[in-house]
Design a protein around this motif. Structure first.
Motif, short mmCIF file in Angstrom:
data_model
loop_
_atom_site.label_atom_id
_atom_site.label_comp_id
_atom_site.label_asym_id
_atom_site.label_seq_id
_atom_site.Cartn_x
_atom_site.Cartn_y
_atom_site.Cartn_z
N LEU A 167 -2.16 -28.83 37.47
CA LEU A 167 -3.04 -28.66 36.32
C LEU A 167 -3.51 -30.00 35.78
N TYR A 168 -2.61 -31.00 35.75
CA TYR A 168 -2.97 -32.29 35.17
C TYR A 168 -4.06 -32.96 36.01
N ALA A 169 -3.95 -32.84 37.35
CA ALA A 169 -4.96 -33.44 38.23
C ALA A 169 -6.32 -32.80 37.95
N LEU A 170 -6.32 -31.50 37.69
CA LEU A 170 -7.58 -30.81 37.39
C LEU A 170 -8.12 -31.20 36.01
N ARG A 171 -7.21 -31.29 35.03
CA ARG A 171 -7.63 -31.66 33.66
C ARG A 171 -8.24 -33.06 33.66
N ASP A 172 -7.66 -33.95 34.48
CA ASP A 172 -8.11 -35.33 34.53
C ASP A 172 -9.59 -35.44 34.93
N PRO A 181 -2.47 -28.36 22.50
CA PRO A 181 -1.53 -27.46 23.20
C PRO A 181 -1.34 -27.81 24.67
N LEU A 182 -2.40 -28.23 25.35
CA LEU A 182 -2.24 -28.55 26.78
C LEU A 182 -1.41 -29.81 26.98
N ILE A 183 -1.61 -30.81 26.13
CA ILE A 183 -0.80 -32.04 26.23
C ILE A 183 0.66 -31.69 25.92
N SER A 184 0.87 -30.90 24.88
CA SER A 184 2.24 -30.54 24.47
C SER A 184 2.96 -29.80 25.58
N ALA A 185 2.29 -28.81 26.18
CA ALA A 185 2.93 -28.04 27.25
C ALA A 185 3.23 -28.94 28.45
N SER A 186 2.31 -29.86 28.74
CA SER A 186 2.47 -30.73 29.89
C SER A 186 3.69 -31.65 29.70
N ILE A 187 3.76 -32.31 28.56
CA ILE A 187 4.86 -33.25 28.33
C ILE A 187 6.19 -32.49 28.19
N MET A 188 6.17 -31.44 27.38
CA MET A 188 7.45 -30.78 27.07
C MET A 188 7.98 -29.97 28.25
N SER A 189 7.11 -29.43 29.10
CA SER A 189 7.64 -28.68 30.26
C SER A 189 8.45 -29.62 31.15
N LYS A 190 7.96 -30.87 31.32
CA LYS A 190 8.69 -31.82 32.18
C LYS A 190 10.00 -32.24 31.53
N LYS A 191 9.97 -32.46 30.22
CA LYS A 191 11.20 -32.91 29.53
C LYS A 191 12.23 -31.79 29.45
N ALA A 209 -3.83 -46.45 21.71
CA ALA A 209 -3.11 -45.21 22.04
C ALA A 209 -4.10 -44.17 22.52
N PHE A 210 -3.55 -43.16 23.14
CA PHE A 210 -4.24 -41.99 23.58
C PHE A 210 -4.80 -41.23 22.35
N MET A 211 -4.03 -41.20 21.25
CA MET A 211 -4.46 -40.55 20.00
C MET A 211 -4.84 -41.66 19.02
N1 URA Z 1 0.86 -37.08 29.47
C1 URA Z 1 1.25 -35.96 30.11
O1 URA Z 1 2.29 -35.93 30.78
N2 URA Z 1 0.48 -34.87 29.98
C2 URA Z 1 -0.66 -34.84 29.26
O2 URA Z 1 -1.30 -33.81 29.19
C3 URA Z 1 -1.06 -36.03 28.62
C4 URA Z 1 -0.27 -37.15 28.73
#
Ligand code: URA
Length: 427
Positions: A167-172, A181-191, A209-211
């Motif tokens: 998904l991240y490759a596609l979002r990029d 929500p997509l950033i949160s799910a991406s970071i938190m799913s891995k953690k 920063a990104f934000m």
């Molecule tokens: N870092 C991530 O791991 N996912 C994002 O969506 C953005 C930054």
């Protein structure tokens, strides 16, 4: 489970309808299995960028991403586990100091990390400047090092949240990264998949920063804290300033050297302040009653760092590679440094060879920028502001172009903003 048509799910999100748990599970699983096309997932992601996800949808989206791969089980360790994630900043070498420091306080720190892309460096790229150091470990090696050393920084294996990678490759490439929500799910799913019991988030705010905006960074922090807590991970976030770079060094080997300076009792005050603030949060979440400042001052954190590097094949005493090309950038007038632009400095380090534009590009261990002044410093005409390091004259020229305007020398200065901007925890 019932099957759906991807187009119905896209239309529903486009029209601001709430998606059922089954619809979310089906669309993500079918995408990972190659049964939903990239163009359909792109359309759904864009609809989410505009419409968002409700807390229930986000929770389910995250669950499905976690379930797409393995979840590490750290429950057999004798120490409490706690990790830190930073959303990425220029000169952000905090993990290199923080992981051994918190381990020295008695916790196990499983830092499963990624490589850098763009203007912020990746923790693995920094450590790979150390000759012999190995980023890729088996799960058994991770567990062994956590038990015996207390800290491991290594590459997150392909088995953790593989849905996120696709998904991240596609979002990029579809302009759909910028969604809370997509950033949160991406970071938190891995953690969450990494198996840590507690997590401290360092959410960067500012030019580098990104934000860029405090309100959005705060919303991102609150969303990630709620997701973590809902998944049984005790989570706290600190919003921290990223207008000027952290410390003096931006670049892989240069940042390792600066981290070792801090571990040996020296180093820049902003790095020490942020490291100790995050360490205190981590130690508290881990249920330990130890003062990290003492473990930094008495050399225990440095000792754990040496063991952590050696356990992964690195030589903790190795001198970092030295750049062949060096150049100073000097002040063109006398005055006060009114601003240092972390973004411009990060881009300069990247152009000098420290970062990559595509994920398969190599990075230089020696390239980067040393920022020789801080905001508020008085400088004389001709005084060096930056030192550029590169492997060849071509990279040096690119870095020189990028650094122009990164420091503003004026007549007056506003008082610098604090480093710690806001703490976010669940009520
Ligand atoms: N870092 C991530 O791991 N996912 C994002 O969506 C953005 C930054």
């Amino acid at each position: 489970m019932s099957t759906f048509a991807a187009v119905d799910i896209i239309r529903a999100k486009r029209d601001n309808e709430e998606l059922s748990n089954d619809a979310i599970q089906w669309v993500l699983d079918a995408y990972v299995a190659g049964q939903v096309a990239d163009e359909q997932m792109s359309a759904l992601l864009m609809a989410i960028v505009f419409r968002g996800l409700t807390p229930r949808e986000l929770s389910r989206w995250t669950d499905v991403m976690i379930a797409s791969g393995e979840r590490l089980d750290l429950s057999a360790l004798s120490r409490p586990t706690v990790d830190k994630h930073s959303t990425g900043g220029v000169g952000d070498k905090i993990s290199l100091i923080l992981a051994p420091l918190v381990a020295a306080c008695g916790a196990a720190v499983p830092q499963l990390s990624g490589r850098g892309l763009g203007h912020t460096g990746g923790t693995l790229d920094k450590l790979e400047a150390i000759p012999g150091w190995r980023a890729v470990l088996s799960n058994a090696e991770v567990l062994d090092q956590l038990e015996n050393v207390g800290a491991v920084i290594c590459a997150a294996g392909d088995g953790l949240a593989p849905a996120d990678r696709k998904l991240y490759a596609l979002r990029d490439v579809t302009g759909t990264v910028e969604s809370i929500p997509l950033i949160s799910a991406s970071i938190m799913s891995k953690k969450i998949a990494e198996g840590t019991g507690a997590l401290v988030l360092d959410v960067k705010v500012g030019r580098g920063a990104f934000m860029k905006d405090h309100a959005r960074a705060s919303e991102l922090a609150r969303t990630m804290v709620s997701l973590g807590e809902a998944h049984g991970v005790r989570t706290v976030a600190q919003l921290t300033a990223m207008d000027a770079p952290l410390g003096r060094a931006a670049g892989n080997g240069l940042e390792v050297t600066e981290s070792v300076d801090v571990l040996r009792g020296g180093g820049p005050s902003d790095i020490i302040e942020l490291t100790l603030a995050l360490a205190r949060e981590m130690v508290q979440l881990a249920g330990l009653h130890v003062d990290p400042a003492e473990k930094l001052a008495d050399g225990s954190a440095y000792e754990v760092y040496r063991q952590m590097i050696a356990a992964q094949g690195g030589d903790p005493d190795a001198v970092m590679p030295v750049a062949v090309q060096r150049e100073e950038i000097v002040a063109d007038r006398e005055g006060v440094v009114t601003s240092l632009d972390a973004f411009a400095i990060g881009v300069a380090a990247w152009k000098l060879g420290a970062g990559r534009a595509r994920k398969e590009d190599p990075v230089s261990p020696a390239a980067g920028v040393l920022t020789l002044v801080r905001e508020g410093d008085h400088v004389t005409k001709g005084q060096p502001l930056f030192e550029l390091h590169a492997d060849d004259t071509e990279h040096l020229a690119r870095g020189r172009d990028a650094i122009s305007g990164a420091a503003v020398v004026g007549d007056t200065t506003a008082s610098p903003l604090p480093l710690l901007l806001e703490r976010v925890a669940q009520n």
